[in-house]
Design a protein around this motif. Sequence first.
Motif, PDB file in Angstrom:
ATOM      1  N   ARG A   1       7.052   4.199  -0.493  1.00  0.00           N
ATOM      2  CA  ARG A   1       6.740   3.481   0.743  1.00  0.00           C
ATOM      3  C   ARG A   1       6.070   2.141   0.469  1.00  0.00           C
ATOM      4  O   ARG A   1       6.236   1.182   1.210  1.00  0.00           O
ATOM      5  CB  ARG A   1       5.842   4.346   1.650  1.00  0.00           C
ATOM      6  CG  ARG A   1       6.557   5.476   2.323  1.00  0.00           C
ATOM      7  CD  ARG A   1       7.597   4.984   3.298  1.00  0.00           C
ATOM      8  NE  ARG A   1       7.050   4.273   4.433  1.00  0.00           N
ATOM      9  CZ  ARG A   1       6.671   4.825   5.567  1.00  0.00           C
ATOM     10  NH1 ARG A   1       6.776   6.125   5.727  1.00  0.00           N
ATOM     11  NH2 ARG A   1       6.207   4.074   6.560  1.00  0.00           N
ATOM     12  N   ARG A   2       5.317   2.102  -0.613  1.00  0.00           N
ATOM     13  CA  ARG A   2       4.660   0.851  -1.002  1.00  0.00           C
ATOM     14  C   ARG A   2       5.692  -0.277  -1.116  1.00  0.00           C
ATOM     15  O   ARG A   2       5.495  -1.378  -0.620  1.00  0.00           O
ATOM     16  CB  ARG A   2       4.004   1.142  -2.365  1.00  0.00           C
ATOM     17  CG  ARG A   2       3.274   0.028  -2.993  1.00  0.00           C
ATOM     18  CD  ARG A   2       2.850   0.460  -4.411  1.00  0.00           C
ATOM     19  NE  ARG A   2       2.000  -0.566  -4.963  1.00  0.00           N
ATOM     20  CZ  ARG A   2       0.710  -0.665  -4.694  1.00  0.00           C
ATOM     21  NH1 ARG A   2       0.113   0.210  -3.924  1.00  0.00           N
ATOM     22  NH2 ARG A   2       0.011  -1.636  -5.206  1.00  0.00           N
ATOM     23  N   ASP A   3       6.827   0.035  -1.758  1.00  0.00           N
ATOM     24  CA  ASP A   3       7.877  -0.970  -1.978  1.00  0.00           C
ATOM     25  C   ASP A   3       8.700  -1.193  -0.710  1.00  0.00           C
ATOM     26  O   ASP A   3       9.018  -2.326  -0.350  1.00  0.00           O
ATOM     27  CB  ASP A   3       8.822  -0.524  -3.105  1.00  0.00           C
ATOM     28  CG  ASP A   3       8.077  -0.335  -4.418  1.00  0.00           C
ATOM     29  OD1 ASP A   3       7.059  -1.023  -4.618  1.00  0.00           O
ATOM     30  OD2 ASP A   3       8.501   0.511  -5.228  1.00  0.00           O
ATOM     31  N   PHE A   4       9.052  -0.084  -0.061  1.00  0.00           N
ATOM     32  CA  PHE A   4       9.924  -0.158   1.122  1.00  0.00           C
ATOM     33  C   PHE A   4       9.244  -0.935   2.253  1.00  0.00           C
ATOM     34  O   PHE A   4       9.829  -1.849   2.838  1.00  0.00           O
ATOM     35  CB  PHE A   4      10.268   1.272   1.567  1.00  0.00           C
ATOM     36  CG  PHE A   4      11.195   1.344   2.746  1.00  0.00           C
ATOM     37  CD1 PHE A   4      12.517   0.944   2.638  1.00  0.00           C
ATOM     38  CD2 PHE A   4      10.748   1.823   3.979  1.00  0.00           C
ATOM     39  CE1 PHE A   4      13.379   1.012   3.726  1.00  0.00           C
ATOM     40  CE2 PHE A   4      11.600   1.894   5.066  1.00  0.00           C
ATOM     41  CZ  PHE A   4      12.919   1.492   4.944  1.00  0.00           C
ATOM     42  N   ASP A   5       7.990  -0.596   2.529  1.00  0.00           N
ATOM     43  CA  ASP A   5       7.294  -1.230   3.656  1.00  0.00           C
ATOM     44  C   ASP A   5       7.022  -2.710   3.372  1.00  0.00           C
ATOM     45  O   ASP A   5       7.086  -3.550   4.277  1.00  0.00           O
ATOM     46  CB  ASP A   5       5.987  -0.484   3.970  1.00  0.00           C
ATOM     47  CG  ASP A   5       6.241   0.918   4.533  1.00  0.00           C
ATOM     48  OD1 ASP A   5       7.405   1.346   4.560  1.00  0.00           O
ATOM     49  OD2 ASP A   5       5.276   1.591   4.944  1.00  0.00           O
TER      50      ASP A   5
ATOM     51  N   SER B   1      19.961  -3.651   3.246  1.00  0.00           N
ATOM     52  CA  SER B   1      20.464  -2.483   2.510  1.00  0.00           C
ATOM     53  C   SER B   1      20.507  -2.731   1.003  1.00  0.00           C
ATOM     54  O   SER B   1      20.039  -1.895   0.216  1.00  0.00           O
ATOM     55  CB  SER B   1      21.845  -2.090   3.020  1.00  0.00           C
ATOM     56  OG  SER B   1      21.723  -1.651   4.348  1.00  0.00           O
ATOM     57  N   SER B   2      21.053  -3.884   0.598  1.00  0.00           N
ATOM     58  CA  SER B   2      21.169  -4.140  -0.854  1.00  0.00           C
ATOM     59  C   SER B   2      19.785  -4.241  -1.480  1.00  0.00           C
ATOM     60  O   SER B   2      19.551  -3.720  -2.581  1.00  0.00           O
ATOM     61  CB  SER B   2      21.914  -5.442  -1.129  1.00  0.00           C
ATOM     62  OG  SER B   2      23.086  -5.455  -0.419  1.00  0.00           O
ATOM     63  N   ALA B   3      18.867  -4.899  -0.776  1.00  0.00           N
ATOM     64  CA  ALA B   3      17.512  -5.070  -1.342  1.00  0.00           C
ATOM     65  C   ALA B   3      16.809  -3.725  -1.477  1.00  0.00           C
ATOM     66  O   ALA B   3      16.095  -3.486  -2.464  1.00  0.00           O
ATOM     67  CB  ALA B   3      16.699  -6.010  -0.454  1.00  0.00           C
ATOM     68  N   VAL B   4      17.030  -2.813  -0.513  1.00  0.00           N
ATOM     69  CA  VAL B   4      16.392  -1.491  -0.608  1.00  0.00           C
ATOM     70  C   VAL B   4      16.990  -0.730  -1.791  1.00  0.00           C
ATOM     71  O   VAL B   4      16.284  -0.101  -2.569  1.00  0.00           O
ATOM     72  CB  VAL B   4      16.547  -0.688   0.710  1.00  0.00           C
ATOM     73  CG1 VAL B   4      16.104   0.757   0.532  1.00  0.00           C
ATOM     74  CG2 VAL B   4      15.745  -1.352   1.827  1.00  0.00           C
ATOM     75  N   ARG B   5      18.338  -0.829  -1.934  1.00  0.00           N
ATOM     76  CA  ARG B   5      18.984  -0.110  -3.041  1.00  0.00           C
ATOM     77  C   ARG B   5      18.562  -0.687  -4.391  1.00  0.00           C
ATOM     78  O   ARG B   5      18.623  -0.003  -5.410  1.00  0.00           O
ATOM     79  CB  ARG B   5      20.508  -0.157  -2.883  1.00  0.00           C
ATOM     80  CG  ARG B   5      20.977   0.715  -1.730  1.00  0.00           C
ATOM     81  CD  ARG B   5      22.482   0.862  -1.674  1.00  0.00           C
ATOM     82  NE  ARG B   5      22.869   1.867  -0.701  1.00  0.00           N
ATOM     83  CZ  ARG B   5      23.461   1.607   0.471  1.00  0.00           C
ATOM     84  NH1 ARG B   5      23.751   0.376   0.817  1.00  0.00           N
ATOM     85  NH2 ARG B   5      23.766   2.591   1.289  1.00  0.00           N
ATOM     86  N   ALA B   6      18.146  -1.952  -4.379  1.00  0.00           N
ATOM     87  CA  ALA B   6      17.733  -2.575  -5.655  1.00  0.00           C
ATOM     88  C   ALA B   6      16.281  -2.217  -6.020  1.00  0.00           C
ATOM     89  O   ALA B   6      15.836  -2.491  -7.133  1.00  0.00           O
ATOM     90  CB  ALA B   6      17.881  -4.094  -5.547  1.00  0.00           C
TER      91      ALA B   6
ATOM     92  N   ARG C   1       0.834  -1.198   0.000  1.00  0.00           N
ATOM     93  CA  ARG C   1       0.000   0.000   0.000  1.00  0.00           C
ATOM     94  C   ARG C   1       0.877   1.259   0.000  1.00  0.00           C
ATOM     95  O   ARG C   1       1.974   1.268   0.544  1.00  0.00           O
ATOM     96  CB  ARG C   1      -0.941   0.021   1.204  1.00  0.00           C
ATOM     97  CG  ARG C   1      -0.264  -0.093   2.569  1.00  0.00           C
ATOM     98  CD  ARG C   1      -0.025   1.249   3.220  1.00  0.00           C
ATOM     99  NE  ARG C   1       0.643   1.184   4.503  1.00  0.00           N
ATOM    100  CZ  ARG C   1       1.954   1.239   4.664  1.00  0.00           C
ATOM    101  NH1 ARG C   1       2.752   1.317   3.611  1.00  0.00           N
ATOM    102  NH2 ARG C   1       2.506   1.235   5.863  1.00  0.00           N
ATOM    103  N   ASP C   2       0.352   2.311  -0.641  1.00  0.00           N
ATOM    104  CA  ASP C   2       1.022   3.612  -0.566  1.00  0.00           C
ATOM    105  C   ASP C   2       0.559   4.291   0.700  1.00  0.00           C
ATOM    106  O   ASP C   2      -0.478   3.927   1.264  1.00  0.00           O
ATOM    107  CB  ASP C   2       0.645   4.478  -1.782  1.00  0.00           C
ATOM    108  CG  ASP C   2       1.471   4.104  -3.005  1.00  0.00           C
ATOM    109  OD1 ASP C   2       2.708   4.066  -2.882  1.00  0.00           O
ATOM    110  OD2 ASP C   2       0.878   3.843  -4.074  1.00  0.00           O
ATOM    111  N   LYS C   3       1.333   5.250   1.177  1.00  0.00           N
ATOM    112  CA  LYS C   3       0.856   6.053   2.310  1.00  0.00           C
ATOM    113  C   LYS C   3       1.384   7.478   2.183  1.00  0.00           C
ATOM    114  O   LYS C   3       2.331   7.711   1.428  1.00  0.00           O
ATOM    115  CB  LYS C   3       1.237   5.401   3.639  1.00  0.00           C
ATOM    116  CG  LYS C   3       2.693   5.500   4.015  1.00  0.00           C
ATOM    117  CD  LYS C   3       2.930   4.858   5.370  1.00  0.00           C
ATOM    118  CE  LYS C   3       2.141   5.520   6.482  1.00  0.00           C
ATOM    119  NZ  LYS C   3       2.764   6.756   6.995  1.00  0.00           N
TER     120      LYS C   3
END
Length: 345
Positions: free
Chosen positions: A77-81, A32-37, A10-12
């Motif tokens: 945030r949709r992807d990060f969360d 960290s690597s997954a977030v940067r990807a 979900r977006d927020k």
Amino acid sequence: MILEAARFPRDKVCGDCLNPAVWAILDRLGLSSAVRALPSTVPSTMRFSVSGHHELEIPIVSTTCSASSIEERIVRRRDFDALLAARACEMGAEFRDGSPVTTLRCHSGIWEVTLASGETYHARRIVAADGRNSVIARLQRHYSPRTKDGRIGIQAHIPHPSDYDGALAMRIYRNGYGGLADLGSGMANLCLVANKDSMKELRREAELYYRISTPVVWRSITPISRSQVLAPARNGIYLCGDAARVVEPFTGEGISYALRSGALLADILCTSGGLTSPPSSLQDRSYRLAHAQLYGRNLWINRLTRFLSEHPRIAHLTAPLLLRHPSLLSFLTKKVLNPKNSDVE
Ligand SMILES: Cc1cc2nc3c(=O)[nH]c(=O)nc-3n(C[C@H](O)[C@H](O)[C@H](O)COP(=O)(O)OP(=O)(O)OC[C@H]3O[C@@H](n4cnc5c(N)ncnc54)[C@H](O)[C@@H]3O)c2cc1C
């Protein structure tokens, strides 16, 4: 078990900016690597502007630590969360989205949580990470009566304005402020903050400024600020992130404080007495102290931006003065983007 009200992904409402202080926590989580990807960008310029005045650009320099760069990164945030939730599941948590918590009761030292569906769960400890409108904090009467300000935040993901160069742009309008951040693939995040009765005007001003002609979907959230809870730990209930304390969105530090307060709590629960023993006043005290220390430092710039945002006329008078002093603005920016703000290793 993680009980999440929304259905993921979900977006927020958020500016989608990760402050460099998050990387210490993401390293610990092995993320960290997954977030940067993830689809994301690293802005190289910060642009400050005040409506009716010149603008000022400041380069954003990423810090290097052990040969890796510690950068400000823009990620949805949709992807990060969703990544954080998936990692929690990999580590053994059960993640139940679409599960809003509605009530909380204590029976002989055991907490009973009830969901909107009527299902109940029992636990010795509850970590309330349910955001600025925390149901748990409200049920526990953690807020003092003067809890809300009259401001609202709105956010939309928009196609790049025609001449947009990807800078992280903060703009002071007559009635509030806004930020534009590059999400990559021709999309940007536009956030606006103002008093409720000025928001319509601010939105029109921003749409005109960024030449937004097609309809966009705006999400909204309120309050923007709120008094902090008096005791973020009590009888086995622990408040993290916005549920315990909300910081002003202008400096883009809320995610980092939320992650860092969670990491502090995890350390305390896992070391002082462990999770299998009943909650102790030692754990409560340790978290309260660590929490106060975390927020006690480095927040003066954030508090200043809150004051100015709550007094838009003063902001509109003083901000142009700042634009005339690039070194001062550069100093403030560097302070906010300093990864050493993270004290959780
Ligand atoms: C306009 C605006 C722009 C911002 N921009 C930035 C930025 O660029 N960078 C930054 O770092 N910070 C920014 N912030 C702040 C940031 O969004 C928050 O500080 C951060 O999201 C706090 O994280 P959290 O986990 O505490 O709460 P949240 O991210 O709000 O997460 C709370 C979660 O709890 C769930 N929940 C709520 N109620 C219940 C319930 N009853 N039962 C179960 N689940 C529930 C929600 O669905 C949500 O998923 C911004 C804030 C605003 C308002």
